[in-house]
Every structure is written in structure tokens, then in C-alpha cells.
Write a protein that holds these residues in place. Sequence first.
Motif, PDB file in Angstrom:
ATOM      1  N   LYS A   1      20.907-102.604  -3.994  1.00  0.00           N
ATOM      2  CA  LYS A   1      20.908-104.002  -4.423  1.00  0.00           C
ATOM      3  C   LYS A   1      20.106-104.218  -5.696  1.00  0.00           C
ATOM      4  CE  LYS A   1      20.088-108.669  -2.625  1.00  0.00           C
ATOM      5  NZ  LYS A   1      19.576-109.475  -1.489  1.00  0.00           N
ATOM      6  N   ASN A   2      19.147-103.340  -5.982  1.00  0.00           N
ATOM      7  CA  ASN A   2      18.359-103.450  -7.204  1.00  0.00           C
ATOM      8  C   ASN A   2      19.122-103.012  -8.442  1.00  0.00           C
ATOM      9  OD1 ASN A   2      16.124-104.285  -5.655  1.00  0.00           O
ATOM     10  ND2 ASN A   2      15.526-102.158  -5.274  1.00  0.00           N
ATOM     11  N   GLY A   3      20.337-102.518  -8.264  1.00  0.00           N
ATOM     12  CA  GLY A   3      21.136-102.060  -9.392  1.00  0.00           C
ATOM     13  C   GLY A   3      20.844-100.636  -9.811  1.00  0.00           C
ATOM     14  N   VAL A   4      20.119 -99.898  -8.979  1.00  0.00           N
ATOM     15  CA  VAL A   4      19.754 -98.520  -9.302  1.00  0.00           C
ATOM     16  C   VAL A   4      20.772 -97.572  -8.678  1.00  0.00           C
ATOM     17  CG1 VAL A   4      17.999 -96.730  -9.072  1.00  0.00           C
ATOM     18  CG2 VAL A   4      17.316 -99.111  -9.450  1.00  0.00           C
ATOM     19  N   LEU A   5      21.375 -96.735  -9.509  1.00  0.00           N
ATOM     20  CA  LEU A   5      22.269 -95.672  -9.048  1.00  0.00           C
ATOM     21  C   LEU A   5      21.551 -94.346  -9.265  1.00  0.00           C
ATOM     22  CD1 LEU A   5      25.176 -94.843  -8.069  1.00  0.00           C
ATOM     23  CD2 LEU A   5      25.680 -94.462 -10.482  1.00  0.00           C
ATOM     24  N   GLN A   6      21.425 -93.571  -8.205  1.00  0.00           N
ATOM     25  CA  GLN A   6      20.738 -92.291  -8.325  1.00  0.00           C
ATOM     26  C   GLN A   6      21.548 -91.200  -7.648  1.00  0.00           C
ATOM     27  OE1 GLN A   6      16.923 -92.315  -6.287  1.00  0.00           O
ATOM     28  NE2 GLN A   6      17.510 -94.115  -5.108  1.00  0.00           N
ATOM     29  N   CYS A   7      21.460 -90.039  -8.238  1.00  0.00           N
ATOM     30  CA  CYS A   7      22.125 -88.848  -7.701  1.00  0.00           C
ATOM     31  C   CYS A   7      21.039 -87.874  -7.278  1.00  0.00           C
ATOM     32  CB  CYS A   7      23.039 -88.229  -8.748  1.00  0.00           C
ATOM     33  SG  CYS A   7      23.928 -86.762  -8.183  1.00  0.00           S
ATOM     34  N   LEU A   8      21.118 -87.376  -6.050  1.00  0.00           N
ATOM     35  CA  LEU A   8      20.075 -86.535  -5.494  1.00  0.00           C
ATOM     36  C   LEU A   8      20.669 -85.283  -4.878  1.00  0.00           C
ATOM     37  CD1 LEU A   8      19.479 -89.774  -4.338  1.00  0.00           C
ATOM     38  CD2 LEU A   8      17.217 -88.737  -4.231  1.00  0.00           C
ATOM     39  N   SER A   9      19.832 -84.283  -4.762  1.00  0.00           N
ATOM     40  CA  SER A   9      20.143 -83.078  -4.010  1.00  0.00           C
ATOM     41  C   SER A   9      18.954 -82.773  -3.105  1.00  0.00           C
ATOM     42  CB  SER A   9      20.420 -81.897  -4.950  1.00  0.00           C
ATOM     43  OG  SER A   9      19.270 -81.618  -5.744  1.00  0.00           O
ATOM     44  N   ILE A  10      19.149 -81.930  -2.135  1.00  0.00           N
ATOM     45  CA  ILE A  10      18.100 -81.593  -1.176  1.00  0.00           C
ATOM     46  C   ILE A  10      17.709 -80.128  -1.379  1.00  0.00           C
ATOM     47  CG2 ILE A  10      17.457 -81.497   1.242  1.00  0.00           C
ATOM     48  CD1 ILE A  10      17.932 -84.317   0.176  1.00  0.00           C
ATOM     49  N   LYS A  11      16.415 -79.908  -1.597  1.00  0.00           N
ATOM     50  CA  LYS A  11      15.884 -78.559  -1.762  1.00  0.00           C
ATOM     51  C   LYS A  11      14.642 -78.431  -0.898  1.00  0.00           C
ATOM     52  CE  LYS A  11      14.287 -75.215  -5.206  1.00  0.00           C
ATOM     53  NZ  LYS A  11      13.992 -74.986  -6.648  1.00  0.00           N
ATOM     54  N   ASP A  12      14.649 -77.486  -0.010  1.00  0.00           N
ATOM     55  CA  ASP A  12      13.537 -77.280   0.925  1.00  0.00           C
ATOM     56  C   ASP A  12      13.211 -78.570   1.673  1.00  0.00           C
ATOM     57  OD1 ASP A  12      13.312 -74.629   0.146  1.00  0.00           O
ATOM     58  OD2 ASP A  12      11.872 -75.091  -1.441  1.00  0.00           O
ATOM     59  N   GLU A  13      14.271 -79.257   2.129  1.00  0.00           N
ATOM     60  CA  GLU A  13      14.161 -80.495   2.912  1.00  0.00           C
ATOM     61  C   GLU A  13      13.541 -81.645   2.117  1.00  0.00           C
ATOM     62  OE1 GLU A  13      15.814 -80.246   5.432  1.00  0.00           O
ATOM     63  OE2 GLU A  13      15.807 -78.093   5.770  1.00  0.00           O
ATOM     64  N   GLU A  14      13.434 -81.522   0.806  1.00  0.00           N
ATOM     65  CA  GLU A  14      12.878 -82.572  -0.028  1.00  0.00           C
ATOM     66  C   GLU A  14      13.933 -83.041  -1.013  1.00  0.00           C
ATOM     67  OE1 GLU A  14       9.976 -84.068   0.151  1.00  0.00           O
ATOM     68  OE2 GLU A  14       9.309 -82.855   1.850  1.00  0.00           O
ATOM     69  N   PRO A  15      14.038 -84.378  -1.254  1.00  0.00           N
ATOM     70  CA  PRO A  15      15.021 -84.875  -2.214  1.00  0.00           C
ATOM     71  C   PRO A  15      14.608 -84.575  -3.651  1.00  0.00           C
ATOM     72  CG  PRO A  15      13.697 -86.686  -1.373  1.00  0.00           C
ATOM     73  CD  PRO A  15      13.282 -85.469  -0.606  1.00  0.00           C
ATOM     74  N   VAL A  16      15.576 -84.150  -4.447  1.00  0.00           N
ATOM     75  CA  VAL A  16      15.369 -83.883  -5.868  1.00  0.00           C
ATOM     76  C   VAL A  16      16.309 -84.799  -6.651  1.00  0.00           C
ATOM     77  CG1 VAL A  16      15.460 -82.168  -7.711  1.00  0.00           C
ATOM     78  CG2 VAL A  16      14.750 -81.496  -5.396  1.00  0.00           C
ATOM     79  N   VAL A  17      15.733 -85.663  -7.478  1.00  0.00           N
ATOM     80  CA  VAL A  17      16.525 -86.633  -8.228  1.00  0.00           C
ATOM     81  C   VAL A  17      17.189 -85.933  -9.406  1.00  0.00           C
ATOM     82  CG1 VAL A  17      16.484 -88.771  -9.534  1.00  0.00           C
ATOM     83  CG2 VAL A  17      15.003 -88.511  -7.531  1.00  0.00           C
ATOM     84  N   GLN A  18      18.521 -85.990  -9.465  1.00  0.00           N
ATOM     85  CA  GLN A  18      19.267 -85.433 -10.578  1.00  0.00           C
ATOM     86  C   GLN A  18      19.323 -86.418 -11.744  1.00  0.00           C
ATOM     87  OE1 GLN A  18      20.297 -82.230 -10.389  1.00  0.00           O
ATOM     88  NE2 GLN A  18      19.354 -82.204  -8.351  1.00  0.00           N
ATOM     89  N   PHE A  19      19.597 -87.666 -11.443  1.00  0.00           N
ATOM     90  CA  PHE A  19      19.484 -88.733 -12.434  1.00  0.00           C
ATOM     91  C   PHE A  19      19.300 -90.053 -11.702  1.00  0.00           C
ATOM     92  CE2 PHE A  19      24.078 -88.951 -11.667  1.00  0.00           C
ATOM     93  CZ  PHE A  19      24.292 -90.319 -11.615  1.00  0.00           C
ATOM     94  N   LYS A  20      18.754 -91.029 -12.410  1.00  0.00           N
ATOM     95  CA  LYS A  20      18.451 -92.329 -11.836  1.00  0.00           C
ATOM     96  C   LYS A  20      18.544 -93.374 -12.928  1.00  0.00           C
ATOM     97  CE  LYS A  20      14.923 -94.656  -9.011  1.00  0.00           C
ATOM     98  NZ  LYS A  20      13.599 -94.495  -8.360  1.00  0.00           N
ATOM     99  N   THR A  21      19.324 -94.427 -12.688  1.00  0.00           N
ATOM    100  CA  THR A  21      19.524 -95.460 -13.703  1.00  0.00           C
ATOM    101  C   THR A  21      18.448 -96.534 -13.586  1.00  0.00           C
ATOM    102  OG1 THR A  21      20.974 -96.805 -12.295  1.00  0.00           O
ATOM    103  CG2 THR A  21      22.003 -95.049 -13.599  1.00  0.00           C
ATOM    104  N   LEU A  22      18.373 -97.360 -14.608  1.00  0.00           N
ATOM    105  CA  LEU A  22      17.435 -98.470 -14.605  1.00  0.00           C
ATOM    106  C   LEU A  22      17.962 -99.596 -13.722  1.00  0.00           C
ATOM    107  CD1 LEU A  22      16.496 -98.588 -18.395  1.00  0.00           C
ATOM    108  CD2 LEU A  22      15.150 -97.626 -16.515  1.00  0.00           C
ATOM    109  N   PRO A  23      17.084-100.458 -13.207  1.00  0.00           N
ATOM    110  CA  PRO A  23      17.548-101.586 -12.376  1.00  0.00           C
ATOM    111  C   PRO A  23      18.467-102.517 -13.154  1.00  0.00           C
ATOM    112  CG  PRO A  23      15.187-101.248 -12.120  1.00  0.00           C
ATOM    113  CD  PRO A  23      15.614-100.384 -13.264  1.00  0.00           C
TER     114      PRO A  23
END
Length: 728
Positions: free
Chosen positions: A41-63
Amino acid sequence: MDYDLSRIDYTICGITFPDTLKILPIPVGPKIQQKFTIGDKNGVLQCLSIKDEEPVVQFKTLPGKPITSVQLASSTGTLTDKIFAASGNEVKGYTRKGKVFLTIETPLTETITSMCVLGVDLILCSGRTVTCYRDLREIHSYICDDRVLDIAAYNTPNNTRMRLLVLVANKGAEILENGYSLAHTAISAGPTRLAVPPSLHALDVYAFYGAADGSLGLIIYEGSTLTSKCLMEGRGLGSVVCLGWFMGNGGTHLAVGRHDGSIQLYLIDMENMSGKPRLKFTYFCGEPVTSVCGGCVGTDDHELLAATFSGRIFGLRSQRLVPGVANLTNIPQDALASRRAKLESEVIRLEKQTANEREKYQRNTRSLHGGLSAPPLLDIQYELQGATRDGWQEAKITSAVPLDMLFIYCKRKLDLLTDNAAVLSICSSQSGAKDLLATVRCQAGTRRLWVRMRYILQANDPVSRAESVQVLIYALPSAAPRVARLITLRLPVLPYYSQHENMDKENEKRSWCQVHITGSFSVAEMTSWLTDALPGDLPRPSANVAFARSHTLLRTLLVCRYQRGMGIFISDNVTTIAIIKDIISNCSVKKNIRIEISTDIPDNCCVQSFQGIKEQFETEYRTYKDNLLKKAISALELDERATSEEAPTICNEYQRVWSISDDTLTDTHFEELVDTIDEWYVDFRSLTLRNTDYTTERVKLRKALKDCELEQILLILANENVMPHDID
């Protein structure tokens, strides 16, 4: 259940809308784990992957503007990794690395609620409009009868056109091709979401749907006919919010996310999709599920990824793949130290941010400069459903933060119920007061709860039945700032008319009562007036509005047709017509709009209506008598010898009633049916101007109804004792 899946939490984002979580296809190469993208709802689109059970942000847009739909480009036979996000009337396309390759600002006046991508075609749904774009140019559009809820695209045999399967609110499903409607089917359950089978042939038009009543079904388009089939009833489950696919455990599963916080996996036979799905797994997360999809996210094995209303993203994977205390020995010490350092830094950052906000607030309160303090508005979604057979209307309330209490106020007496996650307390009213004040105290961490409301109708109630009831609910969060959010609900006068029906029902042979209204009113004004009478969302105003509803208890119909300056309402329930007439008359007087009302009431309307519920009336009467007799026998405190099967001391009828278990004794609607039929008779005499003194006939009718004397009931309802010269 058949599958042993456990939850593992990944990350938290902002509030999410339905169908805004997608798993990207498996990339080319030896790597199997997939990335996923989420919009909030904040207008943020983010792409993530999981490495060692932790999220890794690939990219993240501005609100920015709230993201209402996220889709991946789909093309037959190829894997694409283009991400499309809709916010407001704008659509942006992103690559896997977050580069914007497409921006299109459409002339649509309403927010884009759903979309799909097929090759170079982009299909957008906004309000009642379906618009198709090809190479950034609009090629055609279509205006549906009501709001578009979801859409799916298919190729055509000549591969130059595409077919669109559209879900239309309150109407059902429709097939569109090149901007024209080819076929339509009505689905009374109220479908909300579509799911196209993943291994479907490109030219086949098949889709599973989930409905507002919790049911699941299949939509098929063959030849030129569009049909639907209900595969599984709702059975009290929550409304379907999202659908997805899960390929684990050696089969194709339909994943269902519901408003009540439950997630189900149904095994689908892809060779016989019209067969009944088999339930394999159920999980409850405590808040509405907005997106579900399957893939290899955290490990090389398949898991189910889900997103909730408040933004929690978690996976459901096999128990053996969930890390626990027993598995900590397999994790390197440097990895554990890195996780601990990361958690400590996150705690320090949050403590610093909290201290800064507290200092900022205190500094502003001590400032000599005048200003306006505006606390943030609570993010709350609520929905009021129509009445079921027992007459209860359910208000579903969902909050992004935990709730502490609800304060409920109404000027009329109501019956109230709430779920097990809260404690209901009704305050005692003052002497002679006819209002209601109640409190609902929630358990810790409660984000979702329901409140059921029902009228307490009294014979001497001075409030007219032609007025809707306003209910005020103040929702108070458990955390600071302790500022309540006001929720205003209106309980309609005809809450039972919540089931949508096909307009073809109008051609059935029934005893139709009709009210015809003309005047200087607009379509929007008529729609506003009808919101006081009918539950749920009404069709959006257009040049001509037509819809049909059915009574959930009596199965009577109401057909509404209106346009600017004219409206026609027909029903086989004379009381419904009387209430519609009174509501429109009262609303027109308040708006100072002159209207003319005429009615056409058949003489046999009451008899025909009773014939339609005759078997139901007899069944309810027997249940009502059994309940009374069961209570009376229970009050006698009989010993075992009196009820023994070998030599009972009570008669066979009493023995039969006593043998009925308490679990099988259901609540009866007999008294409600008696009052309803009595209202039919009164409204018939009033609308046909046969309003001479009929007190004696009414007393006889109520006595015959309570004794279930069918012949006497039909004789009185036939109005054979009323002569034409009695008409005033």
C-alpha cells in the motif's frame, strides 16, 4: 491433514492488496531457487530472494501510490521475467534487476484493480471497464454491467485475437473477444478470484474460481457456451481472497487463501478437472491472506509462499526443511554469529528510531508555536455481509495493528455475537431507553474479528420498518497513540436478499407483485435509496440498471430495473414490495423529490407464496414441536427405566423425541415464518386498499399458523371472505 507443512517467516512489508505477491520463474542455469516480488500500500515494489533463511533485497522502489496489482508477463512456451505493477491509473514494467522498461499512464478515472499480460497485450481492469493495450496503444475496451473483480486471458485458434474471461461483481462470468461479449453465465455464489490451470493448453478456456461464500468451482468455455460448476461448497469457510498453485508432494494443488486467515491445499486431478478437489492441508494464520503461490524460494524443494493483509510474508514448507534447535548444529558458527550481529544491529536501530520519535513528540508539545496535531488513521478494512438463514448479519473487521477494544452503539436494540478471540459485554440501558451500548474486549494480538448483529423486532416498536439502522463501531488499538477509528455501518431493512440471481429468473411462473415509480430522480439517487433496503454492493449507476436477488430463507425473488426518472420492482413477496415502496417514498420526501407510485398486486399472491414454502413450513413446525416436547420431557427428570427400550413407561411419540440427541436439534425458524406470513396478509390488505377491519381474520390466521392448519391458512390467504364492495 495429509501434508506436514510448517511455517517459516521471511519478511514484513506494508499493507498488501490481493494478488500482489508473485514468484519469478526459475532462471536459466543450475540454480533452482526462485526470487519473488511483492507490492504494498505504500507504493513500494521489492524483489527478494532467500539465502540462508534470510531475505536478500534484489531491488526496492521508492514509496508512491498504493500498488493494487502485480503480474508477470506470460507468453506461451517461454519463460519471462518481466514484472508489471499497477498503481492508480499507471502501470510500470520492471526487469528482474529493477530497471524500468515501461511506463504507461492511462486515461482511466478509477484505480486499476486487476490486470493480465499475454504476449505484447496488456489488459487492465478499472471499475466497470476492461481496456486492452497493444504496443502501448489502446486497441479496444468494454464496459461491463458492474465492477470487474478479476480477469484471465487466452489465445484464440487463429492466434490473432485473444479471449478474456472476466469476473463481474453480482453478475458472474463473461467471455470477451475483440471488445465484444460472446457468452455469459451467472454464478450466484459471488465469484471473487480466478486461477488458470498451469498446464492448460493455450487454446482451452478453463479456470477455477473462488467465491465470497467460500465455495470453489470451475468455469468452462466450449464451443460458444460458457458454463460453471460448483466443485465444493463453502460450508462456513471464509470468503476466498486469493488463489494460486502448488506443485509439491507429487501433484497439482489449488492453493486457497481466505478472509478468515485460513489456507487450504486441494489436490486437483488435471485429467478430470471437473472432479471434486481433495483437501490435503489447512493452516490458520490469524489474519486475511491476500496472496498465495507455490515455488522453490527458500530451498530446492517446493513450498507455498503467502502474504497477509498486514504485510507478513511467510512460507509453508516440509517439516524436515524448517530450521530448528535440532538443526542448529548443521549451521556454521560464522553464519550464526552473522545472524546474531544482524539482529543486534536491527534492535539498536529500532531503539534509536523510537527514541528520536519520542524526543520529537515531546519537543513539539513544549513548543510555543501553535499547530494542529493529527494522529495517524488506523488502517482498517471492514465488510458487512447479508443475512443468512438465521437472520444474522456479520461485520468482518480487519486491522493492520492489534486491537484492544470495540465500542458498539446503536439507537435500536440488537442481538450481538462475536468470535472466541473477544469478550462481549452489553451495558445495561437506562430505564425506558431503546438504544444499545456494548463493548468487545479483544485478546492480545487480535487483528481480525467478526461481530454478528440481528434486529430485535417488537410489536410496539415505534421505529418504522422502512428505515435502516445505523450502527457505530469505535475501534481502539492496543498500542499508542490510543486514538479510535470510527466505523459506520447501516443494517438494511431487507437483509435476507443477499443472494444474487440471474435475470432469467424473471421469466419463471410466479405470482409477481409490482411497484412502478416515476419522478425526477437520477440513477445515482435511486441506487442510494436502495442501499437502505438491500445488503451488499449494488451495481454502479449507469444508463440502465437491472439486477435480481433472492431471499435466503424464503427463496422469494426481487427483480429491480430502473433508469433516470423510472423504476420497476417486482417480487413474489408482497411484503418486499411494500417495504421498497415505503423506503423510496420516505427518501424522496427527505430529498424533496416529487414521485408517483403505483402498485399491481395479484389476488393470489399470498396463496402462491405460501405454496412455495409449504413443505418448509411443515418441516419447521415439526421441528418446533419436537424442541418444545424435548424441553418438557427433560424437565420431568425421568429415570432410566422410564426411557428404557425394553419396557418404557412413556408413549412411542415421547420415546422418539427423547431419543433425539441434543446435537441434532437445530434452531427452528417457525416463529419467524408465522410473523412473515402474517405480514404478507397485512401488506396485501393494505396495498390492495382492502383495509377494512380484518382483525378477526388476522387472529384466525395466526391461530391457524401456530397450529399448522394448512387448509384454514390457504382459505384465509385466498381472501375468499373479502368481497369487492369492501374496497374503500
